[in-house]
Every structure is written in structure tokens, then in C-alpha cells.
Scaffold this active site. Sequence first.
Site, PDB file in Angstrom:
ATOM      1  N   HIS A  12       1.193  -1.149   0.236  1.00 31.75           N
ATOM      2  CA  HIS A  12      -0.099  -0.423  -0.394  1.00 31.75           C
ATOM      3  C   HIS A  12       1.037   1.643  -0.197  1.00 31.75           C
ATOM      4  CE1 HIS A  12      -3.176   2.620   2.637  1.00 31.75           C
ATOM      5  NE2 HIS A  12      -3.269   2.147   0.979  1.00 31.75           N
ATOM      6  N   GLU A  39       0.287  -0.213  -4.868  1.00 34.11           N
ATOM      7  CA  GLU A  39      -0.059   0.396  -4.900  1.00 34.11           C
ATOM      8  C   GLU A  39       0.195   1.631  -4.660  1.00 34.11           C
ATOM      9  OE1 GLU A  39      -4.250   3.168  -3.700  1.00 34.11           O
ATOM     10  OE2 GLU A  39      -2.023   2.692  -2.443  1.00 34.11           O
ATOM     11  N   ASP A  41      -0.616   6.520  -5.458  1.00 32.15           N
ATOM     12  CA  ASP A  41      -1.661   7.400  -5.818  1.00 32.15           C
ATOM     13  C   ASP A  41      -1.543   8.506  -5.782  1.00 32.15           C
ATOM     14  OD1 ASP A  41      -3.812   6.708  -3.301  1.00 32.15           O
ATOM     15  OD2 ASP A  41      -1.882   7.177  -1.422  1.00 32.15           O
ATOM     16  N   HIS A  54      -0.985  11.798  -1.750  1.00 33.80           N
ATOM     17  CA  HIS A  54      -2.690  11.150  -1.031  1.00 33.80           C
ATOM     18  C   HIS A  54      -2.862  12.436  -0.277  1.00 33.80           C
ATOM     19  CE1 HIS A  54      -5.534   9.575   2.197  1.00 33.80           C
ATOM     20  NE2 HIS A  54      -5.070   7.937   1.413  1.00 33.80           N
ATOM     21  N   GLU A 114      -3.853   4.673  -8.086  1.00 28.49           N
ATOM     22  CA  GLU A 114      -4.932   4.447  -8.268  1.00 28.49           C
ATOM     23  C   GLU A 114      -4.739   6.496  -8.504  1.00 28.49           C
ATOM     24  OE1 GLU A 114      -6.222   4.637  -3.884  1.00 28.49           O
ATOM     25  OE2 GLU A 114      -7.714   6.425  -4.296  1.00 28.49           O
TER      26      GLU A 114
HETATM   27  O1  G3P Z   1      -6.329   1.281  -3.518  1.00 29.99           O
HETATM   28  C1  G3P Z   1      -6.542   0.941  -1.723  1.00 29.99           C
HETATM   29  C2  G3P Z   1      -6.460   2.509  -1.388  1.00 29.99           C
HETATM   30  O2  G3P Z   1      -5.327   2.668  -1.560  1.00 29.99           O
HETATM   31  C3  G3P Z   1      -7.605   3.402  -0.749  1.00 29.99           C
HETATM   32  O3  G3P Z   1      -7.398   4.199   0.422  1.00 29.99           O
HETATM   33  O4  G3P Z   1      -7.235   6.095   1.054  1.00 29.99           O
HETATM   34  O5  G3P Z   1      -5.082   4.615   1.175  1.00 29.99           O
HETATM   35  O6  G3P Z   1      -5.462   5.212  -0.866  1.00 29.99           O
HETATM   36  P1  G3P Z   1      -6.245   4.960   0.255  1.00 29.99           P
HETATM   37 MG    MG Z   2      -4.185   5.163  -2.563  1.00 28.69          MG
END
Ligand code: G3P
Ligand code: MG
Length: 246
Positions: A12, A39, A41, A54, A114
Site C-alpha cells: 500500500h 499501489e 496515489d 495521497h 490509484e
Molecule cells: O487503493 C486502495 C487504498 O489505497 C485506498 O485508500 O486512502 O489509502 O488511498 P487510500
Molecule cells: Mg490509495
Amino acid sequence: MLLWPWPDVIAHRCGGALAPENTLAGLAIAARLGCTAVEFDVMLSQDGVPVLIHDETLDRCAISSGRVAGIGAERLMATDVGVRFHPAFAGETIPSLAAALRRCRQLGLAANLEIKPTAGFEVETGRVVGRLLGSLGSDERPALLLSSFSDRALEAAALETAELPRGWLAGALDADALNTALRLGCASLNLALDGLGAAHVAAARAAGLRVLVYTVNSLSDARRLIGWGVSGVFTDRPDLLLDAIH
Ligand code: G3P
Ligand code: MG
């Protein structure tokens, strides 16, 4: 084109809890741990360059403040987001999406990108990200899964890169989430761990969707979810989950 391999463990925000989030240092740590996927952002700078971050502001991760959408890419990419995590990461700065994709490719990491648009920039963010992906050579980009909480952003990206698999991010599985995922031609529903049950996973799978779950930081949760038919989990602790759930 590299195909998204549906790995069961996805680090993450690049390196999970083991590195400053959404950084190249995180990618390096994920790879050294043996992760095969991460993953991260992606948001637009003031001048329309996609970067990894993020929050809509710098405040939580940097030692400076300000709104990402109000700062140019050059300044963002010189912003330290390492030292606040730990002084050992001083000098680690916000990467551009292009740099992160290149690094993933070099490290053999698949990337769940993302799209995290600032409010009001949903379509533009999706379009810019999609166009950037389309402009990269096949040796410059890793296996990709696109996702977003914004249907407008995901739709705009899909218009530019229809061939890439998509995941619809939702807090919980309800009729709305299911319908949106299907409308957007998604391959997966990416759901929050809180409140998720076996019946939700079964309903998504019956609709032809895979399920990915965020954020899963214990081995017992990960094992339970995989047992329910979840395809993969986003985790801040890839060190705990890798190998153990196979
Ligand atoms: O994509 C999964 C997760 O990253 C979504 O929540 O807030 O950590 O971007 P967040
Ligand atoms: Mg995310």
C-alpha cells in the site's frame, strides 16, 4: 503490454509502513522485500503534472504546507516527504508518476495506479494520467491496474487507455458500488476491510468481479479474506504477509 498479474499481496502506498508513503524509496523497499506489486496515489500539480501523493495538502507528509493543486510540479518534486517519516529518509522527494512507473518497471513491480483527483479536477486528472500512460513505450511502463474512488476520473482515463484493467474503489459493497463497477467495465471491486463479509465477496464474484481489499495489516485477516475468494489485499505490512499467506 504487461498484464496485471493479480498478485495476492500489494504494498500500500508503495512500501507500506516501512518507508515514507508514495516514494521511490518505498518502491525499492517493496522490491527488496519480495513484493511483486504496489499501489500508489496520483494527483495533478498546479501545472498539470501527475505526481505521487495521497492528501490534497502537503501538511501530513512534508515539513512544508500548501495545497498540491496550488503548487507547480518542479516545487512538488523538490519537496521532502522523507524526513517526517524518519530522518534516515531525509531528501526523499515527491516523485512524478512517470518516474515512479519507470522505477516499477526497472524493479519488476506491477503497479496499481490509484487516480486521486483534487476535488473539481476529476476528469482532467483521469485524462492526463490516461494520456501519459498512452505516451509511454512498452518498456517504460509496468503491468498496471487503474483504480479510483472517482467514477469521472476512471471513466476519463479509460477513454485514453481502454485496454488497461480497472478497479472501482468503494468503502463498502452495496448495489451502487456493484453497478458502478459494472458500468465502468471494471475487472475488480477494491473494497474496505471494515464491514466486509464473505457474502459481499460472493456477491461481487457472482457479478463477475474480482475483489481486492484495503488495508489489511494482519495475517489472520489476510488468510480469512483469501479463504473467502478475495484476489488480493493492500497492506502496509508486506513483511508480515508475503510468503505467509501462500
Ligand atoms: O487503493 C486502495 C487504498 O489505497 C485506498 O485508500 O486512502 O489509502 O488511498 P487510500
Ligand atoms: Mg490509495
